[in-house]
Design a protein around this motif. Structure first.
Motif, mmCIF file in Angstrom:
data_model
loop_
_atom_site.group_PDB
_atom_site.id
_atom_site.type_symbol
_atom_site.label_atom_id
_atom_site.label_comp_id
_atom_site.label_asym_id
_atom_site.label_seq_id
_atom_site.Cartn_x
_atom_site.Cartn_y
_atom_site.Cartn_z
ATOM 1 N N THR A 1 -7.780 -38.615 -88.173
ATOM 2 C CA THR A 1 -7.746 -37.267 -88.740
ATOM 3 C C THR A 1 -6.322 -36.763 -88.908
ATOM 4 O O THR A 1 -6.013 -36.078 -89.870
ATOM 5 C CB THR A 1 -8.550 -36.262 -87.881
ATOM 6 O OG1 THR A 1 -7.982 -36.188 -86.585
ATOM 7 C CG2 THR A 1 -10.003 -36.672 -87.774
ATOM 8 N N GLU A 2 -5.452 -37.129 -87.985
ATOM 9 C CA GLU A 2 -4.057 -36.700 -88.042
ATOM 10 C C GLU A 2 -3.260 -37.450 -89.098
ATOM 11 O O GLU A 2 -2.305 -36.912 -89.650
ATOM 12 C CB GLU A 2 -3.394 -36.881 -86.673
ATOM 13 C CG GLU A 2 -3.965 -35.958 -85.618
ATOM 14 C CD GLU A 2 -3.416 -36.238 -84.235
ATOM 15 O OE1 GLU A 2 -2.352 -36.893 -84.121
ATOM 16 O OE2 GLU A 2 -4.046 -35.810 -83.264
ATOM 17 N N SER A 3 -3.641 -38.686 -89.393
ATOM 18 C CA SER A 3 -2.846 -39.516 -90.294
ATOM 19 C C SER A 3 -3.302 -39.472 -91.750
ATOM 20 O O SER A 3 -2.560 -39.894 -92.633
ATOM 21 C CB SER A 3 -2.860 -40.965 -89.810
ATOM 22 O OG SER A 3 -4.171 -41.500 -89.919
ATOM 23 N N CYS A 4 -4.468 -38.947 -92.028
ATOM 24 C CA CYS A 4 -5.010 -38.954 -93.394
ATOM 25 C C CYS A 4 -4.205 -38.032 -94.311
ATOM 26 O O CYS A 4 -4.179 -36.826 -94.115
ATOM 27 C CB CYS A 4 -6.475 -38.519 -93.387
ATOM 28 S SG CYS A 4 -7.198 -38.446 -95.039
ATOM 29 N N ASP B 1 -6.416 -35.414 -95.996
ATOM 30 C CA ASP B 1 -7.084 -34.484 -95.074
ATOM 31 C C ASP B 1 -8.601 -34.449 -95.280
ATOM 32 O O ASP B 1 -9.207 -33.389 -95.344
ATOM 33 C CB ASP B 1 -6.483 -33.087 -95.236
ATOM 34 C CG ASP B 1 -6.770 -32.197 -94.041
ATOM 35 O OD1 ASP B 1 -6.908 -32.729 -92.920
ATOM 36 O OD2 ASP B 1 -6.872 -30.976 -94.227
ATOM 37 N N GLU C 1 -12.285 -34.995 -90.142
ATOM 38 C CA GLU C 1 -12.217 -33.937 -89.127
ATOM 39 C C GLU C 1 -12.888 -34.423 -87.863
ATOM 40 O O GLU C 1 -13.619 -35.410 -87.872
ATOM 41 C CB GLU C 1 -12.894 -32.667 -89.628
ATOM 42 C CG GLU C 1 -14.371 -32.811 -89.865
ATOM 43 C CD GLU C 1 -15.022 -31.556 -90.425
ATOM 44 O OE1 GLU C 1 -16.246 -31.455 -90.317
ATOM 45 O OE2 GLU C 1 -14.318 -30.684 -90.955
ATOM 46 N N GLU D 1 -12.335 -36.673 -101.900
ATOM 47 C CA GLU D 1 -10.878 -36.549 -101.954
ATOM 48 C C GLU D 1 -10.146 -37.806 -101.460
ATOM 49 O O GLU D 1 -8.919 -37.850 -101.476
ATOM 50 C CB GLU D 1 -10.423 -35.347 -101.122
ATOM 51 C CG GLU D 1 -11.002 -34.020 -101.570
ATOM 52 C CD GLU D 1 -10.528 -33.603 -102.953
ATOM 53 O OE1 GLU D 1 -9.354 -33.849 -103.284
ATOM 54 O OE2 GLU D 1 -11.351 -33.037 -103.690
ATOM 55 N N CYS D 2 -10.880 -38.832 -101.037
ATOM 56 C CA CYS D 2 -10.259 -40.040 -100.479
ATOM 57 C C CYS D 2 -9.361 -40.716 -101.505
ATOM 58 O O CYS D 2 -9.748 -40.927 -102.655
ATOM 59 C CB CYS D 2 -11.336 -41.013 -100.005
ATOM 60 S SG CYS D 2 -10.670 -42.530 -99.284
ATOM 61 N N CYS E 1 -6.276 -44.457 -92.401
ATOM 62 C CA CYS E 1 -7.218 -44.202 -91.308
ATOM 63 C C CYS E 1 -7.703 -45.502 -90.673
ATOM 64 O O CYS E 1 -7.863 -45.589 -89.451
ATOM 65 C CB CYS E 1 -8.412 -43.386 -91.808
ATOM 66 S SG CYS E 1 -9.257 -44.093 -93.242
#
Length: 61
Positions: A18-21, A24, A27, A40-41, A47
């Motif tokens: 979640t922090e590295s995507c 965003d 979650e 949105e990927c 990840c």
């Protein structure tokens, strides 16, 4: 379009994905990672590479 999947049985809840995507799309939900905005990927697989338990997969489809 890319399909991101989280194996919640494997997920350790570290939050690295979640922090590295950069898009965003992930979650934390009840202490586990979850896909929030799959459309949105970017398909970058960041990840996948940061997940220590191998719980994240990305497929083109």
């Amino acid at each position: 379009m890319f399909k991101v999947a989280i194996d919640r049985d494997k997920c350790e809840g570290c939050g690295e994905c979640t922090e590295s995507c950069p898009a965003d799309i992930l979650e934390m939900d009840d202490g586990k990672a979850a896909v929030a905005n799959p459309e949105e990927c970017l398909g970058c697989e960041t990840c996948v590479s940061v997940c220590p338990s191998g719980a994240v997969t990305v497929e083109e489809g």
